[in-house]
Every structure is written in structure tokens, then in C-alpha cells.
Design a protein around this motif. Sequence first.
Motif, short mmCIF file in Angstrom:
data_model
loop_
_atom_site.label_atom_id
_atom_site.label_comp_id
_atom_site.label_asym_id
_atom_site.label_seq_id
_atom_site.Cartn_x
_atom_site.Cartn_y
_atom_site.Cartn_z
N GLY A 77 0.82 -1.22 0.00
CA GLY A 77 0.00 0.00 0.00
C GLY A 77 0.85 1.26 0.00
N SER A 78 1.90 1.29 0.82
CA SER A 78 2.71 2.52 0.91
C SER A 78 3.45 2.78 -0.40
CB SER A 78 3.69 2.44 2.08
OG SER A 78 4.56 1.34 1.94
N HIS A 79 3.89 1.73 -1.08
CA HIS A 79 4.54 1.93 -2.38
C HIS A 79 3.53 2.45 -3.41
CE1 HIS A 79 7.79 -0.45 -0.57
NE2 HIS A 79 8.56 0.04 -1.51
N THR A 80 2.30 1.98 -3.31
CA THR A 80 1.27 2.42 -4.26
C THR A 80 0.91 3.88 -4.01
OG1 THR A 80 0.47 0.17 -4.40
CG2 THR A 80 -1.03 1.87 -5.19
N VAL A 81 0.76 4.25 -2.73
CA VAL A 81 0.46 5.65 -2.39
C VAL A 81 1.57 6.55 -2.95
CG1 VAL A 81 0.30 7.30 -0.46
CG2 VAL A 81 -0.89 5.10 -0.34
N ASP A 82 2.80 6.12 -2.75
CA ASP A 82 3.96 6.88 -3.22
C ASP A 82 3.91 7.10 -4.73
OD1 ASP A 82 6.46 7.76 -1.81
OD2 ASP A 82 7.36 6.74 -3.55
N ARG A 83 3.62 6.02 -5.46
CA ARG A 83 3.56 6.11 -6.94
C ARG A 83 2.41 7.01 -7.38
NH1 ARG A 83 7.88 4.64 -10.01
NH2 ARG A 83 7.00 3.16 -11.50
N LEU A 84 1.26 6.90 -6.69
CA LEU A 84 0.10 7.73 -7.04
C LEU A 84 0.43 9.21 -6.83
CD1 LEU A 84 -2.77 5.62 -5.43
CD2 LEU A 84 -2.77 6.36 -7.81
N VAL A 85 1.05 9.51 -5.69
CA VAL A 85 1.40 10.90 -5.38
C VAL A 85 2.40 11.42 -6.42
CG1 VAL A 85 2.58 12.39 -3.71
CG2 VAL A 85 0.86 10.76 -2.91
N GLU A 86 3.40 10.59 -6.75
CA GLU A 86 4.40 10.98 -7.77
C GLU A 86 3.74 11.33 -9.10
OE1 GLU A 86 7.25 7.89 -8.50
OE2 GLU A 86 8.37 8.33 -6.67
N LYS A 87 2.65 10.61 -9.41
CA LYS A 87 1.96 10.86 -10.69
C LYS A 87 1.00 12.04 -10.59
CE LYS A 87 2.23 6.03 -12.13
NZ LYS A 87 2.96 5.95 -13.38
N GLY A 88 0.92 12.66 -9.40
CA GLY A 88 0.10 13.86 -9.25
C GLY A 88 -1.34 13.58 -8.86
N ASP A 89 -1.66 12.35 -8.49
CA ASP A 89 -3.04 12.04 -8.09
C ASP A 89 -3.34 12.54 -6.68
OD1 ASP A 89 -4.61 10.35 -10.03
OD2 ASP A 89 -2.73 9.24 -10.02
N GLU A 90 -4.64 12.81 -6.43
CA GLU A 90 -5.07 13.14 -5.07
C GLU A 90 -5.29 11.81 -4.35
OE1 GLU A 90 -8.44 15.82 -4.99
OE2 GLU A 90 -8.73 15.37 -2.86
N VAL A 91 -4.68 11.64 -3.18
CA VAL A 91 -4.72 10.35 -2.50
C VAL A 91 -5.18 10.51 -1.05
CG1 VAL A 91 -3.42 8.26 -1.92
CG2 VAL A 91 -2.73 9.62 -3.89
N VAL A 92 -6.16 9.69 -0.67
CA VAL A 92 -6.62 9.64 0.71
C VAL A 92 -6.27 8.23 1.23
CG1 VAL A 92 -8.61 9.81 2.25
CG2 VAL A 92 -8.53 11.20 0.16
N VAL A 93 -5.66 8.17 2.40
CA VAL A 93 -5.24 6.88 2.96
C VAL A 93 -6.01 6.58 4.23
CG1 VAL A 93 -3.29 5.64 4.03
CG2 VAL A 93 -2.91 7.07 2.00
N VAL A 94 -6.48 5.34 4.35
CA VAL A 94 -7.03 4.84 5.62
C VAL A 94 -6.19 3.64 6.03
CG1 VAL A 94 -8.95 3.54 6.63
CG2 VAL A 94 -9.43 5.62 5.33
N ASP A 95 -5.73 3.65 7.28
CA ASP A 95 -5.00 2.49 7.80
C ASP A 95 -5.22 2.42 9.30
OD1 ASP A 95 -2.27 0.86 6.50
OD2 ASP A 95 -2.72 0.69 8.64
N SER A 96 -5.41 1.20 9.81
CA SER A 96 -5.62 1.04 11.25
C SER A 96 -4.30 1.13 12.01
CB SER A 96 -6.27 -0.33 11.53
OG SER A 96 -5.35 -1.34 11.16
N LEU A 97 -3.18 1.00 11.30
CA LEU A 97 -1.83 0.95 11.87
C LEU A 97 -1.63 -0.27 12.77
CD1 LEU A 97 -1.02 4.75 12.51
CD2 LEU A 97 -0.55 3.36 10.48
N VAL A 98 -2.46 -1.29 12.61
CA VAL A 98 -2.25 -2.54 13.36
C VAL A 98 -0.98 -3.22 12.83
CG1 VAL A 98 -3.17 -4.86 13.79
CG2 VAL A 98 -4.66 -2.88 13.98
N THR A 99 -0.82 -3.25 11.50
CA THR A 99 0.44 -3.77 10.94
C THR A 99 1.17 -2.71 10.10
OG1 THR A 99 -0.76 -4.68 9.04
CG2 THR A 99 -0.34 -6.19 10.86
N GLY A 100 0.50 -1.64 9.76
CA GLY A 100 1.12 -0.61 8.92
C GLY A 100 1.93 0.38 9.75
#
Length: 331
Positions: free
Chosen positions: A13-36
Amino acid sequence: MAVLVLGGAGYIGSHTVDRLVEKGDEVVVVDSLVTGHRAAVNDNAKFYQGDIADKTFMRKVFAENPAIDAVIHFAAFSLVAESMKKPLKYFDNNTAGMISLLEVMNEVGVKRIVFSSTAATYGIPETMPIKETDPQKPINPYGESKLAMEKIMHWTDLANGIKFVALRYFNVAGAKPDGSIGEDHNPETHLLPIVLQVAAGTREKLQIFGDDYNTPDGTNVRDYVHPFDLADAHILAVNYLRDGNESNAFNLGSSTGFSNMEILKAAREVTGKPIPAVTAPRRGGDPDTLIAASDKARKVLGWKPEFDDIHKIIETAWKWHQTHPNGYADR
Ligand code: UFG
């Protein structure tokens, strides 16, 4: 348009968020942080901590971000061995979590979802490489929980028009080439990070689980894919749905197999370290060989994996391990 990434603080997920942001997309993330890890999330993404099964929370996320038109869903547990001991944990978090999410998506009218499925849905393959049309007969609760998610999505597509892409990953390995984000599990159970922990001196030796499998050198053969390439496949899959295409499922792998011994040898070459290893008894639930036929993703999605060399994949992971021997605690 914005993409909601569930489990965006995890490894893939974090690599995908990074790639999306690099491409200029608007990104909203939800994570419980249990394993993230919060530190794994690109600073330019909007972050919410919470559980996807909490409908009140998820309604609030959608209400505050009306530009969301697609969801990428990574928020699941994924350890085969743990699932054998705690099946209900997997059916609850993975399968029931998906039901709750789809209910809210249906309510708010977001009708596109790209979801992490797995090679574990195939069980013991009858032919190799594995094609998307091959029988799906999981041999562990993890694979079963993901197969159930695929089936639920099929029916909600027919009934509610929620279109999906199921991406069935094979073995994921590697880190962002600049070493800033990578793999950090606690406990760590995956082969390559364990090999590199031994190389880095934070673990004494590698145990190779079984050397009497029906493979050329007797150790299991797996198909490795880099998280950057997986990230790109998710972005292509979102665009595929935005273009109005029908629901679909794709394997994501390199179509090349490496035995556990070959991974060890390649890691010794990349790191220049001896990496002591011993043979240990088989681990439950490991099929001999898992190799993907991934030409469908290349043809239909236009996926072109960049990391087609296992040495390159290991080099990226080694850079992360050397700079973050304690994972995100070192950031
Ligand atoms: N292995 C060892 N020693 C270790 C750890 C692993 O020999 O200390 C072996 C395993 O027995 C297996 C291979 O390395 O033969 C790969 O094991 P991993 O734990 O790294 O990965 P898995 O193949 O079990 O599972 C991974 C994901 C699953 C996914 C699967 C798809 O964790 O979620 O790939 O192929 F379903």
C-alpha cells in the motif's frame, strides 16, 4: 478525482500511495496501523487512522472527500501460517471487512474497487504457469478468505454495479530504490527480508524450510515481483475501471521462478555476505512451485514490470535493510 487507499501504510500500500502521489493524483489513505507504519505514508497523501469495518468512520472519510471515485483495498491480514491457527481472525478482518466496506461504497455511490487477491487462492496448482482461469481451491484460510472476497465482489457487481479488479499477487519483494520505504513486518516471516536480516547481522542464520520438494534443487520455487511494479498495476487497474471496463482478475508475477536456494545464492552475490543457512523441516502449507502466467495483465492492462531481474529486486531490498535495520523505527 481522488483515490482512497485502504491499508496505505502497509508494505505494498505505501509503495502504491507513493507512486500515485508521484503521478500527481489526489490520494486519501485509511490504515488502522495494526500492521502498517505511519512513517511509510507519503506526506502528500491525506491520512486517516481507523478500521475499514467501522462504517461510521468510513462514511465520514467518504463525506469529507467527495472527490473519491475509486478505492484500492490492501487492508487485510496475509500470513498463511497464522491463518491456519487463527482462521476466524482472517474471515473477520478480510472477508467481513470487505462486506462492511462494500455496504458503505454502495451507500455513497463509489462503484470502483481494485483489491489485493493472492496466488494462495489457487491452492496446489495442477499446471504451471498458473493462469487466471485455473481452478481456485485454497489450502489455507488466508487464501479462502481472499477467494470469498472475490466471490462477494462478483455478486455485488451484478446486483449493485460495483466494478472490481482482483489482482492476484505472487511473491512480493524489494523496496523503493532510494531506500526510503520498504518491508517492515513484526514478526518477519518472509524469505527475502529474513535472508537480508542474516546478511545485516540482525539474525543469526536462515532456516530453509524443506529441501525435498519436487523441484530441481528440492527447495520451493516462487515467482518474485517488485512492489513498484505492483503499484503500477494497481494504478493501471483503477484507470481500466475509470474507462468503463468490466470487472476482471489478473495474476501479477514475473513469470520466472526462483528456488529458495537460488534466492539465497543471489542474496550472497548482491550483499557479498556469507549468509549462513541450514535446512529445516518443511513448513505447513507450502506448494512445491508457484509461477504466474501474467501475460493477461500485460495485454489487457498494458502492465510492463520494470524489475525483471532478481538481483535488481534484492539490491533495492538490501539498500532498505542497510539503512533501516530496525525498519521504520529508524526513520
Ligand atoms: N522460507 C524459508 N525460510 C524462512 C522463510 C521462508 O525457507 O525463514 C521459504 C518458505 O517455506 C517458502 C518460501 O521461502 O518456500 C517463500 O516463503 P514466504 O513466507 O516468503 O512467502 P509465501 O510463499 O509463504 O507467501 C507469500 C505471501 C502470501 C502469498 C504468497 C503467494 O506472504 O500472502 O506469497 O505466492 F499468498
